[in-house]
Write a protein that holds these residues in place. Structure first.
Motif, PDB file in Angstrom:
ATOM      1  N   MET A 136     -22.443   2.999 -25.593  1.00  0.00           N
ATOM      2  CA  MET A 136     -22.804   2.990 -24.188  1.00  0.00           C
ATOM      3  C   MET A 136     -22.602   4.403 -23.640  1.00  0.00           C
ATOM      4  O   MET A 136     -21.568   4.999 -23.859  1.00  0.00           O
ATOM      5  N   VAL A 137     -23.572   4.895 -22.936  1.00  0.00           N
ATOM      6  CA  VAL A 137     -23.454   6.255 -22.420  1.00  0.00           C
ATOM      7  C   VAL A 137     -22.451   6.307 -21.269  1.00  0.00           C
ATOM      8  O   VAL A 137     -22.230   5.307 -20.581  1.00  0.00           O
ATOM      9  N   PRO A 138     -21.801   7.446 -21.063  1.00  0.00           N
ATOM     10  CA  PRO A 138     -20.698   7.533 -20.106  1.00  0.00           C
ATOM     11  C   PRO A 138     -21.017   7.034 -18.696  1.00  0.00           C
ATOM     12  O   PRO A 138     -20.205   6.337 -18.097  1.00  0.00           O
ATOM     13  N   HIS A 139     -22.191   7.366 -18.162  1.00  0.00           N
ATOM     14  CA  HIS A 139     -22.456   6.950 -16.777  1.00  0.00           C
ATOM     15  C   HIS A 139     -22.601   5.436 -16.659  1.00  0.00           C
ATOM     16  O   HIS A 139     -22.251   4.855 -15.637  1.00  0.00           O
ATOM     17  N   LEU A 140     -23.077   4.764 -17.708  1.00  0.00           N
ATOM     18  CA  LEU A 140     -23.145   3.300 -17.678  1.00  0.00           C
ATOM     19  C   LEU A 140     -21.745   2.692 -17.720  1.00  0.00           C
ATOM     20  O   LEU A 140     -21.466   1.690 -17.047  1.00  0.00           O
ATOM     21  N   LYS A 141     -20.863   3.301 -18.495  1.00  0.00           N
ATOM     22  CA  LYS A 141     -19.472   2.846 -18.542  1.00  0.00           C
ATOM     23  C   LYS A 141     -18.809   3.029 -17.175  1.00  0.00           C
ATOM     24  O   LYS A 141     -18.082   2.147 -16.703  1.00  0.00           O
ATOM     25  N   VAL A 142     -19.055   4.155 -16.542  1.00  0.00           N
ATOM     26  CA  VAL A 142     -18.486   4.421 -15.216  1.00  0.00           C
ATOM     27  C   VAL A 142     -19.000   3.389 -14.213  1.00  0.00           C
ATOM     28  O   VAL A 142     -18.225   2.823 -13.435  1.00  0.00           O
ATOM     29  N   ASN A 143     -20.304   3.115 -14.247  1.00  0.00           N
ATOM     30  CA  ASN A 143     -20.868   2.123 -13.328  1.00  0.00           C
ATOM     31  C   ASN A 143     -20.235   0.755 -13.542  1.00  0.00           C
ATOM     32  O   ASN A 143     -19.974   0.029 -12.584  1.00  0.00           O
ATOM     33  N   LEU A 144     -19.968   0.402 -14.778  1.00  0.00           N
ATOM     34  CA  LEU A 144     -19.313  -0.865 -15.084  1.00  0.00           C
ATOM     35  C   LEU A 144     -17.911  -0.918 -14.477  1.00  0.00           C
ATOM     36  O   LEU A 144     -17.549  -1.881 -13.798  1.00  0.00           O
ATOM     37  N   ILE A 145     -17.125   0.119 -14.695  1.00  0.00           N
ATOM     38  CA  ILE A 145     -15.759   0.159 -14.183  1.00  0.00           C
ATOM     39  C   ILE A 145     -15.744   0.156 -12.655  1.00  0.00           C
ATOM     40  O   ILE A 145     -14.903  -0.500 -12.030  1.00  0.00           O
ATOM     41  N   LYS A 146     -16.692   0.839 -12.038  1.00  0.00           N
ATOM     42  CA  LYS A 146     -16.719   0.930 -10.580  1.00  0.00           C
ATOM     43  C   LYS A 146     -17.076  -0.394  -9.915  1.00  0.00           C
ATOM     44  O   LYS A 146     -16.939  -0.538  -8.708  1.00  0.00           O
ATOM     45  N   GLN A 147     -17.484  -1.383 -10.695  1.00  0.00           N
ATOM     46  CA  GLN A 147     -17.676  -2.723 -10.152  1.00  0.00           C
ATOM     47  C   GLN A 147     -16.327  -3.385  -9.865  1.00  0.00           C
ATOM     48  O   GLN A 147     -16.260  -4.357  -9.106  1.00  0.00           O
ATOM     49  N   PHE A 148     -15.266  -2.868 -10.487  1.00  0.00           N
ATOM     50  CA  PHE A 148     -13.954  -3.497 -10.387  1.00  0.00           C
ATOM     51  C   PHE A 148     -12.907  -2.661  -9.656  1.00  0.00           C
ATOM     52  O   PHE A 148     -11.877  -3.195  -9.259  1.00  0.00           O
ATOM     53  N   VAL A 149     -13.141  -1.359  -9.523  1.00  0.00           N
ATOM     54  CA  VAL A 149     -12.178  -0.484  -8.856  1.00  0.00           C
ATOM     55  C   VAL A 149     -12.883   0.394  -7.838  1.00  0.00           C
ATOM     56  O   VAL A 149     -14.074   0.673  -7.952  1.00  0.00           O
ATOM     57  N   GLU A 150     -12.129   0.837  -6.849  1.00  0.00           N
ATOM     58  CA  GLU A 150     -12.668   1.687  -5.785  1.00  0.00           C
ATOM     59  C   GLU A 150     -12.632   3.159  -6.184  1.00  0.00           C
ATOM     60  O   GLU A 150     -11.872   3.544  -7.074  1.00  0.00           O
ATOM     61  N   ASP A 151     -13.429   3.970  -5.486  1.00  0.00           N
ATOM     62  CA  ASP A 151     -13.335   5.418  -5.661  1.00  0.00           C
ATOM     63  C   ASP A 151     -11.889   5.848  -5.433  1.00  0.00           C
ATOM     64  O   ASP A 151     -11.189   5.310  -4.581  1.00  0.00           O
ATOM     65  N   GLY A 152     -11.455   6.820  -6.199  1.00  0.00           N
ATOM     66  CA  GLY A 152     -10.096   7.325  -6.088  1.00  0.00           C
ATOM     67  C   GLY A 152      -9.105   6.572  -6.954  1.00  0.00           C
ATOM     68  O   GLY A 152      -7.954   6.988  -7.063  1.00  0.00           O
ATOM     69  N   SER A 153      -9.531   5.467  -7.573  1.00  0.00           N
ATOM     70  CA  SER A 153      -8.628   4.686  -8.417  1.00  0.00           C
ATOM     71  C   SER A 153      -8.274   5.442  -9.680  1.00  0.00           C
ATOM     72  O   SER A 153      -9.099   6.162 -10.241  1.00  0.00           O
ATOM     73  N   ARG A 154      -7.036   5.242 -10.130  1.00  0.00           N
ATOM     74  CA  ARG A 154      -6.568   5.866 -11.367  1.00  0.00           C
ATOM     75  C   ARG A 154      -6.978   5.008 -12.554  1.00  0.00           C
ATOM     76  O   ARG A 154      -6.764   3.796 -12.550  1.00  0.00           O
ATOM     77  N   VAL A 155      -7.564   5.655 -13.561  1.00  0.00           N
ATOM     78  CA  VAL A 155      -8.048   4.970 -14.759  1.00  0.00           C
ATOM     79  C   VAL A 155      -7.502   5.700 -15.978  1.00  0.00           C
ATOM     80  O   VAL A 155      -7.498   6.935 -16.021  1.00  0.00           O
ATOM     81  N   LEU A 156      -7.062   4.934 -16.969  1.00  0.00           N
ATOM     82  CA  LEU A 156      -6.605   5.512 -18.233  1.00  0.00           C
ATOM     83  C   LEU A 156      -7.577   5.120 -19.327  1.00  0.00           C
ATOM     84  O   LEU A 156      -7.873   3.936 -19.517  1.00  0.00           O
ATOM     85  N   ASP A 157      -8.089   6.101 -20.058  1.00  0.00           N
ATOM     86  CA  ASP A 157      -8.985   5.882 -21.193  1.00  0.00           C
ATOM     87  C   ASP A 157      -8.170   6.042 -22.474  1.00  0.00           C
ATOM     88  O   ASP A 157      -7.775   7.152 -22.841  1.00  0.00           O
ATOM     89  N   VAL A 158      -7.907   4.924 -23.146  1.00  0.00           N
ATOM     90  CA  VAL A 158      -7.122   4.922 -24.379  1.00  0.00           C
ATOM     91  C   VAL A 158      -8.047   5.246 -25.543  1.00  0.00           C
ATOM     92  O   VAL A 158      -9.086   4.607 -25.717  1.00  0.00           O
ATOM     93  N   GLY A 159      -7.673   6.236 -26.333  1.00  0.00           N
ATOM     94  CA  GLY A 159      -8.527   6.692 -27.426  1.00  0.00           C
ATOM     95  C   GLY A 159      -9.716   7.453 -26.877  1.00  0.00           C
ATOM     96  O   GLY A 159     -10.857   7.261 -27.271  1.00  0.00           O
ATOM     97  N   CYS A 160      -9.437   8.353 -25.961  1.00  0.00           N
ATOM     98  CA  CYS A 160     -10.487   9.023 -25.173  1.00  0.00           C
ATOM     99  C   CYS A 160     -11.333  10.019 -25.955  1.00  0.00           C
ATOM    100  O   CYS A 160     -12.339  10.497 -25.442  1.00  0.00           O
ATOM    101  N   SER A 161     -10.926  10.367 -27.163  1.00  0.00           N
ATOM    102  CA  SER A 161     -11.667  11.332 -27.975  1.00  0.00           C
ATOM    103  C   SER A 161     -11.748  12.665 -27.225  1.00  0.00           C
ATOM    104  O   SER A 161     -10.736  13.203 -26.817  1.00  0.00           O
ATOM    105  N   THR A 162     -12.946  13.171 -27.007  1.00  0.00           N
ATOM    106  CA  THR A 162     -13.095  14.467 -26.338  1.00  0.00           C
ATOM    107  C   THR A 162     -13.080  14.370 -24.819  1.00  0.00           C
ATOM    108  O   THR A 162     -13.210  15.378 -24.136  1.00  0.00           O
TER     109      THR A 162
END
Length: 92
Positions: free
Chosen positions: A1-27
């Motif tokens: 899944m490309v990054p912007h689609l992943k971001v859009n998915l997460i933003k359905q559940f959290v508000e702007d400014g929310s802290r998010v941790l990406d486990v196994g974030c690679s680069t």
């Protein structure tokens, strides 16, 4: 899944400014896209080489260590694990 689609998915559940941790974030590509879209994303990865790319080149807040050794000082609204390569182990 490309990054912007992943971001859009997460933003359905959290508000702007929310802290998010990406486990196994690679680069840190997801974190980069998330930060640009108004989230506060940081990553964690056990690879020194990938952590260096995320931190030094993309300027992503990155923690270079195993998840089980990470004790955050603040809370996250979301924790994501997009890909798992290798095997996960359980402690008894």
């Amino acid at each position: 899944m490309v990054p912007h689609l992943k971001v859009n998915l997460i933003k359905q559940f959290v508000e702007d400014g929310s802290r998010v941790l990406d486990v196994g974030c690679s680069t840190g590509v997801f974190c980069l896209a998330a930060n640009r879209s108004g989230l506060q994303c940081e990553g964690i990865d056990i690879s020194k080489m990938l952590s260096d790319i995320a931190g030094n080149i993309l300027k992503i807040p990155i923690h270079h260590l195993k998840l089980e050794d990470y004790y955050p000082q603040t809370l996250y609204k979301a924790v994501v694990i997009w890909d798992e390569i290798g095997r996960a182990s359980c402690r008894e």
